[in-house]
Design a protein around this motif. Structure first.
Motif, PDB file in Angstrom:
ATOM      1  N   ALA A  38       0.804  -1.220   0.000  1.00 17.12           N
ATOM      2  CA  ALA A  38       0.000   0.000   0.000  1.00 17.12           C
ATOM      3  C   ALA A  38       0.836   1.269   0.000  1.00 17.12           C
ATOM      4  O   ALA A  38       0.546   2.222  -0.727  1.00 17.12           O
ATOM      5  CB  ALA A  38      -0.953  -0.004   1.195  1.00 17.12           C
ATOM      6  N   GLN A  39       1.889   1.321   0.818  1.00 18.13           N
ATOM      7  CA  GLN A  39       2.667   2.556   0.916  1.00 18.13           C
ATOM      8  C   GLN A  39       3.333   2.901  -0.417  1.00 18.13           C
ATOM      9  O   GLN A  39       3.343   4.062  -0.836  1.00 18.13           O
ATOM     10  CB  GLN A  39       3.720   2.445   2.016  1.00 18.13           C
ATOM     11  N   LEU A  40       3.879   1.912  -1.098  1.00 14.04           N
ATOM     12  CA  LEU A  40       4.501   2.178  -2.390  1.00 14.04           C
ATOM     13  C   LEU A  40       3.482   2.722  -3.382  1.00 14.04           C
ATOM     14  O   LEU A  40       3.750   3.706  -4.086  1.00 14.04           O
ATOM     15  CB  LEU A  40       5.123   0.893  -2.945  1.00 14.04           C
ATOM     16  N   LEU A  41       2.305   2.093  -3.455  1.00 15.23           N
ATOM     17  CA  LEU A  41       1.314   2.559  -4.415  1.00 15.23           C
ATOM     18  C   LEU A  41       0.776   3.936  -4.059  1.00 15.23           C
ATOM     19  O   LEU A  41       0.488   4.743  -4.950  1.00 15.23           O
ATOM     20  CB  LEU A  41       0.173   1.559  -4.536  1.00 15.23           C
ATOM     21  N   CYS A  42       0.642   4.230  -2.780  1.00 16.65           N
ATOM     22  CA  CYS A  42       0.214   5.581  -2.392  1.00 16.65           C
ATOM     23  C   CYS A  42       1.254   6.618  -2.811  1.00 16.65           C
ATOM     24  O   CYS A  42       0.918   7.660  -3.376  1.00 16.65           O
ATOM     25  CB  CYS A  42      -0.024   5.646  -0.887  1.00 16.65           C
ATOM     26  N   ASP A  43       2.527   6.359  -2.524  1.00 17.09           N
ATOM     27  CA  ASP A  43       3.589   7.289  -2.921  1.00 17.09           C
ATOM     28  C   ASP A  43       3.601   7.490  -4.429  1.00 17.09           C
ATOM     29  O   ASP A  43       3.657   8.613  -4.934  1.00 17.09           O
ATOM     30  CB  ASP A  43       4.958   6.752  -2.481  1.00 17.09           C
ATOM     31  N   ALA A  44       3.570   6.378  -5.174  1.00 13.01           N
ATOM     32  CA  ALA A  44       3.694   6.453  -6.621  1.00 13.01           C
ATOM     33  C   ALA A  44       2.493   7.119  -7.264  1.00 13.01           C
ATOM     34  O   ALA A  44       2.631   8.050  -8.075  1.00 13.01           O
ATOM     35  CB  ALA A  44       3.893   5.049  -7.197  1.00 13.01           C
ATOM     36  N   HIS A  45       1.302   6.698  -6.909  1.00 14.64           N
ATOM     37  CA  HIS A  45       0.122   7.200  -7.609  1.00 14.64           C
ATOM     38  C   HIS A  45      -0.247   8.619  -7.198  1.00 14.64           C
ATOM     39  O   HIS A  45      -0.802   9.374  -8.009  1.00 14.64           O
ATOM     40  CB  HIS A  45      -1.034   6.226  -7.433  1.00 14.64           C
ATOM     41  N   LEU A  46       0.079   9.019  -5.986  1.00 16.12           N
ATOM     42  CA  LEU A  46      -0.096  10.425  -5.643  1.00 16.12           C
ATOM     43  C   LEU A  46       0.893  11.274  -6.435  1.00 16.12           C
ATOM     44  O   LEU A  46       0.565  12.375  -6.888  1.00 16.12           O
ATOM     45  CB  LEU A  46       0.082  10.639  -4.132  1.00 16.12           C
ATOM     46  N   THR A  47       2.096  10.769  -6.639  1.00 13.89           N
ATOM     47  CA  THR A  47       3.052  11.457  -7.515  1.00 13.89           C
ATOM     48  C   THR A  47       2.481  11.596  -8.917  1.00 13.89           C
ATOM     49  O   THR A  47       2.560  12.671  -9.535  1.00 13.89           O
ATOM     50  CB  THR A  47       4.383  10.692  -7.566  1.00 13.89           C
ATOM     51  N   ARG A  52       6.763  18.614  -2.931  1.00  7.34           N
ATOM     52  CA  ARG A  52       5.841  17.540  -2.597  1.00  7.34           C
ATOM     53  C   ARG A  52       6.229  16.232  -3.285  1.00  7.34           C
ATOM     54  O   ARG A  52       6.205  15.163  -2.663  1.00  7.34           O
ATOM     55  CB  ARG A  52       4.415  17.953  -2.965  1.00  7.34           C
ATOM     56  N   VAL A  53       6.567  16.303  -4.572  1.00  8.93           N
ATOM     57  CA  VAL A  53       6.927  15.066  -5.262  1.00  8.93           C
ATOM     58  C   VAL A  53       8.262  14.526  -4.762  1.00  8.93           C
ATOM     59  O   VAL A  53       8.467  13.305  -4.705  1.00  8.93           O
ATOM     60  CB  VAL A  53       6.940  15.235  -6.793  1.00  8.93           C
ATOM     61  N   LYS A  54       9.167  15.402  -4.361  1.00 11.14           N
ATOM     62  CA  LYS A  54      10.445  14.934  -3.809  1.00 11.14           C
ATOM     63  C   LYS A  54      10.231  14.254  -2.458  1.00 11.14           C
ATOM     64  O   LYS A  54      10.922  13.277  -2.132  1.00 11.14           O
ATOM     65  CB  LYS A  54      11.424  16.097  -3.692  1.00 11.14           C
ATOM     66  N   ALA A  55       9.282  14.741  -1.679  1.00  7.22           N
ATOM     67  CA  ALA A  55       8.976  14.081  -0.406  1.00  7.22           C
ATOM     68  C   ALA A  55       8.388  12.692  -0.645  1.00  7.22           C
ATOM     69  O   ALA A  55       8.707  11.731   0.069  1.00  7.22           O
ATOM     70  CB  ALA A  55       8.009  14.943   0.411  1.00  7.22           C
ATOM     71  N   LEU A  56       7.534  12.569  -1.652  1.00  2.76           N
ATOM     72  CA  LEU A  56       6.964  11.259  -1.981  1.00  2.76           C
ATOM     73  C   LEU A  56       8.040  10.315  -2.504  1.00  2.76           C
ATOM     74  O   LEU A  56       8.046   9.124  -2.181  1.00  2.76           O
ATOM     75  CB  LEU A  56       5.845  11.429  -3.010  1.00  2.76           C
ATOM     76  N   LEU A  57       8.962  10.844  -3.305  1.00  7.93           N
ATOM     77  CA  LEU A  57      10.067  10.018  -3.795  1.00  7.93           C
ATOM     78  C   LEU A  57      10.932   9.540  -2.632  1.00  7.93           C
ATOM     79  O   LEU A  57      11.324   8.361  -2.582  1.00  7.93           O
ATOM     80  CB  LEU A  57      10.911  10.814  -4.789  1.00  7.93           C
ATOM     81  N   ALA A  58      11.226  10.428  -1.694  1.00  8.76           N
ATOM     82  CA  ALA A  58      12.024  10.037  -0.535  1.00  8.76           C
ATOM     83  C   ALA A  58      11.328   8.946   0.268  1.00  8.76           C
ATOM     84  O   ALA A  58      11.976   8.017   0.774  1.00  8.76           O
ATOM     85  CB  ALA A  58      12.293  11.260   0.346  1.00  8.76           C
ATOM     86  N   ASP A  59      10.008   9.032   0.385  1.00 12.51           N
ATOM     87  CA  ASP A  59       9.265   8.010   1.117  1.00 12.51           C
ATOM     88  C   ASP A  59       9.316   6.671   0.376  1.00 12.51           C
ATOM     89  O   ASP A  59       9.459   5.611   0.991  1.00 12.51           O
ATOM     90  CB  ASP A  59       7.815   8.456   1.296  1.00 12.51           C
ATOM     91  N   ALA A  60       9.200   6.736  -0.962  1.00 11.98           N
ATOM     92  CA  ALA A  60       9.300   5.501  -1.745  1.00 11.98           C
ATOM     93  C   ALA A  60      10.675   4.866  -1.617  1.00 11.98           C
ATOM     94  O   ALA A  60      10.808   3.640  -1.634  1.00 11.98           O
ATOM     95  CB  ALA A  60       8.990   5.795  -3.212  1.00 11.98           C
ATOM     96  N   LEU A  61      11.708   5.694  -1.485  1.00 11.99           N
ATOM     97  CA  LEU A  61      13.070   5.197  -1.314  1.00 11.99           C
ATOM     98  C   LEU A  61      13.356   4.781   0.124  1.00 11.99           C
ATOM     99  O   LEU A  61      14.418   4.222   0.411  1.00 11.99           O
ATOM    100  CB  LEU A  61      14.073   6.274  -1.736  1.00 11.99           C
TER     101      LEU A  61
END
Length: 365
Positions: free
Chosen positions: A61-70, A89-98
């Motif tokens: 779930a966390q990966l898909l939330c990060d990716a699809h919100l991006t 915002r997108v950099k924060a989502l990328l950091a979370d995905a990483l």
């Protein structure tokens, strides 16, 4: 199983047949709604459950939330209506995905790319590559993001040159999980004028089409040589594959979206009401529900297949009526209360809004 294809939204509203820009659609995301969703995704995170049900685990779930919100934020930028502070915002989502989004995938092995320790899962690497592709397409990537984009594409292409179908978890290969990677490589090839990425993306897309042409249809699970282990085609897998190949504007997307509509989707009320829904299993096959399908309704209609079909049909010029009627079904079945409080159902809201807003990245001006 089929971890990627889980867009669990509860599906059917009013019959609105006239198309409109997504920002004007009744249940389109507002800046406030997206901000609420972002706070949940980057704060407590997306719980690994469908509809909050402990019986339906969804560890990705966390990966898909990060990716699809991006993807949603990228699309808003491409449409000329960027949200405030989108680059941050997108950099924060990328950091979370990483970061924490890697956790479910780490047990099956890692690789190092540009100083980042990444899971080898084809689902993880494909979603991450698409995040970077979107950032590049929308002009949101800095030099560090671009270096990671290039290095990940090169490493993924090298992996695929040795084995074209790669596992999601352990040795388990769901062909549909390769669709985001194929789309990411195709986009990298175009955006970075990279022949290697383009060639491997084309080869992977062609292999998926080859599997879809089997007498039994697109298999759910295969071995490393592509031999079917679970041959029955599923609605979630077809919709997921059609949507991601469509995002990259690849003509193979039509193979999967047409098969989905032809063999898995219906208008249950006929011509009486403009409603549509899709099954998890082909007509005449009575399979069980699982984490891929989400809940199955009478007649075998699947929450997962119907929800992902919203994205697949949105990216198909020949299926616009199906797209609008699937949206009608989602509204009638209760999606709007979830969208009014997206922090309560972050995965469901993210995937629904992605299906509502997605467009081909390569054709957006």
């Amino acid at each position: 199983m089929l971890p990627l294809v889980l867009c669990c939204v509860a599906m059917v509203t009013r019959a609105e047949e006239a198309p409109a820009p997504w920002r004007d659609v009744l249940d389109a995301p507002t800046p406030q709604g997206l901000e609420t969703l972002e706070r949940r995704v980057l704060g407590p995170g997306c719980e690994p459950l469908l509809l909050g049900d402990a019986r339906r685990r969804f560890v990705e779930a966390q990966l898909l939330c990060d990716a699809h919100l991006t993807f949603i934020l990228v699309q808003a930028t491409l449409d000329g209506s960027p949200l405030p502070d989108t680059p941050r915002r997108v950099k924060a989502l990328l950091a979370d995905a990483l970061g924490r989004a890697r956790t479910p995938f780490l047990r099956d092995g890692t690789t190092r790319v540009e100083g980042q320790v990444l899971p080898v899962s084809i689902l993880y690497r494909g979603q991450l590559l698409l995040m970077l592709a979107g950032m590049s397409r929308a002009g949101l990537a800095d030099a560090r993001d671009t270096a990671l984009f290039d290095a990940l594409a090169a490493q993924l292409a090298e992996s695929l040159s040795r084995q074209l179908l790669l596992p999601t978890f352990g040795r388990t290969i769901w062909p549909c999980d390769s669709a985001p990677a194929a789309a990411g490589l195709l986009l990298h090839g175009r955006l970075r004028d990279n022949d290697t990425s383009r060639d491997l993306g084309e080869k992977l897309a062609a292999r998926l089409v080859e599997l879809a042409s089997l007498p039994t249809g697109f298999p759910t699970k295969v071995d490393a040589r592509g031999r079917p282990l679970e041959s029955t085609p599923r609605g979630t897998a077809l919709a997921w594959t059609g949507a991601f190949l469509g995002l990259a504007a690849h003509p193979a997307a039509a193979t999967f979206t047409r098969a989905l509509v032809k063999t898995h989707c219906d208008r249950p009320a006929g011509d009486l009401l403009p409603l549509a829904a899709c099954r998890e299993w082909p007509r005449g096959v009575h399979g069980r529900e699982d984490a891929a399908s989400g809940p199955l309704h009478p007649g075998g209609y699947s929450v997962g297949a119907s929800a992902l079909a919203i994205a697949a049909t949105h990216l198909s010029a020949e299926h616009t009526t199906w797209h609008r009627q699937l949206l009608n079904t989602a509204r009638e079945m209760g999606i709007q209360p979830m969208l009014q409080k997206p922090d309560k159902h972050p995965l469901e809201a993210t995937l629904f809004w992605w299906g509502l807003t997605t467009r081909e990245w390569s054709s957006v001006q």
